[in-house]
Write an enzyme that holds these catalytic residues in place. Structure first.
Site, mmCIF file in Angstrom:
data_model
loop_
_atom_site.group_PDB
_atom_site.id
_atom_site.type_symbol
_atom_site.label_atom_id
_atom_site.label_comp_id
_atom_site.label_asym_id
_atom_site.label_seq_id
_atom_site.Cartn_x
_atom_site.Cartn_y
_atom_site.Cartn_z
ATOM 1 C CB SER A 4 -23.168 69.796 49.665
ATOM 2 O OG SER A 4 -23.876 68.714 50.200
ATOM 3 C CG ASP B 55 -21.201 63.458 45.088
ATOM 4 O OD1 ASP B 55 -21.496 62.935 46.183
ATOM 5 O OD2 ASP B 55 -21.205 64.682 44.893
ATOM 6 C CG HIS C 95 -20.338 65.450 48.421
ATOM 7 N ND1 HIS C 95 -21.290 65.708 47.461
ATOM 8 C CD2 HIS C 95 -20.745 66.129 49.539
ATOM 9 C CE1 HIS C 95 -22.231 66.495 47.960
ATOM 10 N NE2 HIS C 95 -21.913 66.776 49.212
#
Length: 287
Positions: free
Chosen positions: A98, A227, A256
């Site tokens: 991320s 995601d 995610h």
């Protein structure tokens, strides 16, 4: 506990260091809000397989010291590089998730690759999410501001509301227990309000488009098809196009939180990537 000081402002930063000291080294940088525990399904089996796995708690996260300043991307990247210096690590594979992918990229473009051999970018928000001149199809800034207001009003509620989407539990095979989800929310809430909102600001202003062509090392891009935090077309696919010679792996139905829902596959892909780097390093040394 292992700590070192940021060279920028002396902030005490915590890290874990598991596995044999002479094994191929991977350094893990977590998502916003989360810390080194996020990587347990990767670092534990990889360490048991002979890899040295180091994982950082970002400032204001986990067991690292809380600060008011230092949440700009340059400082966060400097904190990562300082960990490599502190442990005198070489031939490192940097693994970011991320916003951690942005820290990995900026660390490389800011400090070079003398200590880093390769990088893995997992479910990255890089090169950016929010609409900008380089990303006209990005997320409307007005929606980002509305989301920020909800986050500041009730962080616990925000994490709870988006947890199912984070792990894409609606998709087949993405099985995470309610107890695990609750644990992850608790870990997110350990990040201080200042750290959480400041890192969100980094994501909102992120645009690494110009830096990506300068990456001159093997890069693995891993992303899920579902995601919602970092939509594939905006992030993973753009990363793979903009980084010369990168390798992309797309996880069908992945959200995610690939580190949990696709833990075994991600660990296997990272191990393959690490082993390829170790072989190359051995061949270079022999030459």
């Amino acid at each position: 506990m292992p700590y070192y000081e940021s060279p920028v402002d002396g902030t005490r930063l915590h890290y874990t260091d598991h596995g044999p000291a002479d094994g191929p080294v991977a350094v893990f940088i977590a998502s916003a809000y989360l810390c080194s525990e996020m990587w347990e399904y990767q670092t534990l089996p990889l360490a048991e397989a002979g890899f040295r796995c180091v994982a950082l708690d970002r400032r204001g996260h986990g067991r690292s010291e809380d600060t008011w300043n230092g949440y700009d991307l340059d400082t966060l990247a400097d904190d990562v590089h300082a960990l490599l210096d502190h442990l005198d690590l070489r031939g490192v594979t940097l693994v970011g998730h991320s916003v951690g992918t942005a820290e990995v990229i900026r660390c490389l473009t800011r400090h070079g690759g003398a200590r880093v051999a390769r990088a893995a970018l997992v479910a990255g928000v890089s090169p950016g999410l929010v609409r900008s001149p380089n990303l006209p199809e990005g997320i409307d800034p007005a929606l980002v501001r509305t989301d920020e207001e909800a986050f500041r009003r009730d962080r616990a509620g925000w994490f709870t509301h988006f947890a199912d989407d984070f792990f894409a539990v609606q998709q087949p095979g993405n099985d995470v227990s309610p107890a695990y989800v609750s644990y992850m929310i608790d870990r997110c809430l350990v990040a201080t309000p200042r750290a959480a909102t400041a890192v969100r600001a980094v994501v909102a202003g992120l645009d690494l488009t110009a830096e990506l062509p300068d990456l001159d090392l093997p890069v693995l891009v891993v992303h899920g098809t579902h995601d919602t935090s970092a939509p594939l077309a905006l992030t993973g696919e753009r990363l793979a196009r903009l980084i010369p010679g990168s390798t992309m792996k797309v996880y069908e139905n992945g959200g995610h939180g690939l580190f949990a829902t696709h833990a075994a596959r991600l660990t296997a892909d990272l191990r393959e990537f690490l082993e390829a780097g170790a072989v190359r390093s051995t061949e270079s040394a022999a030459a």
